[in-house]
Design a protein around this motif. Sequence first.
Motif, PDB file in Angstrom:
ATOM      1  N   GLY A 105       3.577  14.084   0.890  1.00  0.00           N
ATOM      2  CA  GLY A 105       3.070  15.405   1.206  1.00  0.00           C
ATOM      3  C   GLY A 105       2.194  15.501   2.435  1.00  0.00           C
ATOM      4  N   ASP A 106       2.199  14.469   3.294  1.00  0.00           N
ATOM      5  CA  ASP A 106       1.246  14.386   4.400  1.00  0.00           C
ATOM      6  C   ASP A 106       1.910  14.213   5.759  1.00  0.00           C
ATOM      7  N   LEU A 107       3.187  14.568   5.854  1.00  0.00           N
ATOM      8  CA  LEU A 107       3.909  14.545   7.130  1.00  0.00           C
ATOM      9  C   LEU A 107       4.036  13.138   7.709  1.00  0.00           C
ATOM     10  N   PHE A 108       4.010  12.122   6.841  1.00  0.00           N
ATOM     11  CA  PHE A 108       4.143  10.714   7.217  1.00  0.00           C
ATOM     12  C   PHE A 108       2.969  10.214   8.059  1.00  0.00           C
ATOM     13  N   ALA A 154       8.961   0.997   6.567  1.00  0.00           N
ATOM     14  CA  ALA A 154      10.351   1.071   7.022  1.00  0.00           C
ATOM     15  C   ALA A 154      10.511   0.472   8.418  1.00  0.00           C
ATOM     16  N   VAL A 155       9.570   0.777   9.308  1.00  0.00           N
ATOM     17  CA  VAL A 155       9.643   0.224  10.663  1.00  0.00           C
ATOM     18  C   VAL A 155       9.441  -1.289  10.615  1.00  0.00           C
ATOM     19  N   ASN A 156       8.499  -1.753   9.786  1.00  0.00           N
ATOM     20  CA  ASN A 156       8.310  -3.200   9.639  1.00  0.00           C
ATOM     21  C   ASN A 156       9.566  -3.872   9.104  1.00  0.00           C
ATOM     22  N   TRP A 157      10.265  -3.212   8.182  1.00  0.00           N
ATOM     23  CA  TRP A 157      11.491  -3.781   7.618  1.00  0.00           C
ATOM     24  C   TRP A 157      12.551  -3.946   8.702  1.00  0.00           C
ATOM     25  N   ASN A 162       0.799  -1.216   0.000  1.00  0.00           N
ATOM     26  CA  ASN A 162       0.000   0.000   0.000  1.00  0.00           C
ATOM     27  C   ASN A 162       0.837   1.274   0.000  1.00  0.00           C
ATOM     28  N   THR A 163       2.160   1.136  -0.052  1.00  0.00           N
ATOM     29  CA  THR A 163       3.013   2.322  -0.077  1.00  0.00           C
ATOM     30  C   THR A 163       2.912   2.991  -1.449  1.00  0.00           C
ATOM     31  N   TYR A 200       1.510   7.305   6.013  1.00  0.00           N
ATOM     32  CA  TYR A 200       1.550   6.390   7.153  1.00  0.00           C
ATOM     33  C   TYR A 200       2.027   5.015   6.717  1.00  0.00           C
ATOM     34  N   GLU A 201       1.519   4.522   5.613  1.00  0.00           N
ATOM     35  CA  GLU A 201       1.956   3.220   5.093  1.00  0.00           C
ATOM     36  C   GLU A 201       3.434   3.254   4.740  1.00  0.00           C
TER      37      GLU A 201
END
Length: 376
Positions: free
Chosen positions: A93-96, A123-126, A14-15, A117-118
């Motif tokens: 463009g949404d501040l993560f 990255a955190v999941n990785w 979903n990224t 968010y996705e």
Amino acid sequence: MPKDQTTLVLPGGNTRCIFSTSTPFAFQVVPGSSDKVLLYFQGGGACWDEASTKAGFCTTDSSPQSLVGIFDRNEPLNKYKDYTIVHVSYCSGDLFGGDVVRDYTDSAGVPVIQKGYENGLSAVNWIQQQQASGALSSTLSDLVVMGCSAGSIGAQIWSDNSLNMIKWQKAAVIPDSYAGVFPDGSQGPLIYGFGMCSVGKDFLSEANYQKCIEQTLTLQDINLQFIPQHSDVPFSFIQSKTDIVQQSFYTAVGLSMGLPALETPAEFYDKVNTIFEAYNTNPNFLTYLVSGDQHCFTPMSLYYTADAVSNKDDGDNTNQQMMYDWTNKFPLAESETEVTVCEGTVQSSKKGLYGANSTTYCASELFPKQYTEDYN
């Protein structure tokens, strides 16, 4: 992955970046030590409505960070030169924090979609997956969550999930150059418009989730939830007293929403102090304040010449720590201490200051301040 060289990871799923014509989303990995990770959120503006999106107020393609500033692998002054870097590129463009399909389109006539968010979650999941596989230590010795500009807000939003999802022994959160000064009444609608409420159940308290739905949630509410929840982790903000980019976005947001949009540098600095004074009720809040209007330090070579006097003073006119010396202390070992850094006359921010001193003083409500690490 070759050590000390950039590898781009395309997580898919979903990224995505903001436009159908944008590059695929990718995050950047620079392998180093297997037990030390610098998780860095890239900056790049914000696109919060059709006008700001069409005006190009945010980056829209995924691009790697040059290995300068805190990413410099050959700089002897850089404590983090041997860390594994996971650099989350910014193209949503949404501040993560976004999860929204907009009702306006890109140049190809396809709806604008913001999935920051996705992107952050991938990255955190990785990192979690690398810990599980043994490529990274199952428990890191050091975890540092950092970001500049929009990525500073990303680091703040992602601090809680990162600290909860990644196993570590020592950690620090270091947001660079976004205190979160916005026109009154603007943050709640902005956060709601980014679709953050739909993903906020993953990290917001019940009270803050309700504020999100009511369009009254602020970045300050989020930090006032996270900072005390992680009382053994220093939240250490780098901030220029009159950051010109933050002031510019204040004006742009205000104009777009029909809100008061003008503020003087002194008014901006007063609002920074007000925000930080609320955070400062927590022992683990610290800040490094720099006189002047520089926006972002850590991803630039001037990170090594910046002190509390200016971005290029290089220690000539202060006896206090250089910025890199201060940042290098994090994460702290047990019983180690660090302090808030500011250069200027110490006086209350409540005095209604005018003239040159109104943008150079150090608020007595913030300074001096010392934090002693206690993981027990």
